[in-house]
Each structure stands twice: as C-alpha cells, then as structure tokens.
Design an enzyme around this catalytic site. Sequence first.
Site, PDB file in Angstrom:
ATOM      1  N   LYS A 246       0.834  -1.208   0.000  1.00 42.41           N
ATOM      2  CA  LYS A 246       0.000   0.000   0.000  1.00 42.41           C
ATOM      3  C   LYS A 246       0.866   1.255   0.000  1.00 42.41           C
ATOM      4  O   LYS A 246       0.499   2.261  -0.609  1.00 42.41           O
ATOM      5  CB  LYS A 246      -0.952  -0.023   1.186  1.00 42.41           C
ATOM      6  CG  LYS A 246      -2.027  -1.084   1.019  1.00 42.41           C
ATOM      7  CD  LYS A 246      -2.873  -1.254   2.247  1.00 42.41           C
ATOM      8  CE  LYS A 246      -3.874  -2.379   2.000  1.00 42.41           C
ATOM      9  NZ  LYS A 246      -4.553  -2.807   3.198  1.00 42.41           N
TER      10      LYS A 246
ATOM     11  N   HIS B 138      -0.856  -7.685  17.576  1.00 43.58           N
ATOM     12  CA  HIS B 138      -1.921  -8.648  17.311  1.00 43.58           C
ATOM     13  C   HIS B 138      -2.741  -8.907  18.564  1.00 43.58           C
ATOM     14  O   HIS B 138      -2.320  -8.638  19.691  1.00 43.58           O
ATOM     15  CB  HIS B 138      -1.355  -9.962  16.778  1.00 43.58           C
ATOM     16  CG  HIS B 138      -0.354 -10.601  17.683  1.00 43.58           C
ATOM     17  ND1 HIS B 138      -0.704 -11.355  18.771  1.00 43.58           N
ATOM     18  CD2 HIS B 138       0.988 -10.571  17.670  1.00 43.58           C
ATOM     19  CE1 HIS B 138       0.387 -11.768  19.393  1.00 43.58           C
ATOM     20  NE2 HIS B 138       1.430 -11.302  18.748  1.00 43.58           N
TER      21      HIS B 138
END
Length: 120
Positions: A61, A103
């Site tokens: 990205k 996470h």
Amino acid sequence: MIKSIGTDLVKLERIKEIGIEKFAERILSPKESVVFKTITNELRKLTFLAGRFAAKEALFKCFKKGDLTANYKDFEILNDENGAPYIESKYTKELISHITITHTEEFAIAFIVLEYAEYK
C-alpha cells in the site's frame, strides 16, 4: 519528509484456514523462514505469519501500484536485538522505514511510514 504510509489488518483465522505451513512457504523470505522454523508454539507461529503478512500488505500500500514486480518474499520483516521489527528490501534501501506490528487473539495489524532519507 514522508513518502507514504500503509496499514493492513489480517484475520488470523484466514491464515489458519489456508494452512500455516503452506502460507509460510508463500510469503516468507529465506531469513524469515529461519526464524519461523525456530517457533514451536502453533499460536505464536500463526501470529508471526499474520504480522509479517500485514506488514507486507502495508508495504504494498505504501508503494501504491509500484512497478508490479515485487512479491512478498522481496520484503523481509526482521527483528532487531530489542525485538523491534524492521524492514530489509531492495525497494526500501533509499528510504527510512518505521514499522509497528501488533496482534490480538483474532487479528494482526501493521502500520508503516516510509520517509525519504535525504530529508532526515
């Protein structure tokens, strides 16, 4: 001066469904594979993979379209002596990269900022 930013969120279950070992073969560079093979805990293997995948997707990205020749193995997400992640790649040699990965039990997320080295 900032060149670009990128972020990605990955659902751990998605990787689990594909298969941890199969997914590892697909996205990990040789150096990352060495680290991956030392991990014995299955949940830790899963979070390691999900974090690396999120980071590599965030990098894609950052480069927007890029030259469309890069693949997952062209980017290595390694850890320094303090455990902090860093990026090694021919695509980022002229850039300063800042990366964070985290996470939960369900997701991994990575955020990357690339800046031009000559402005530091």
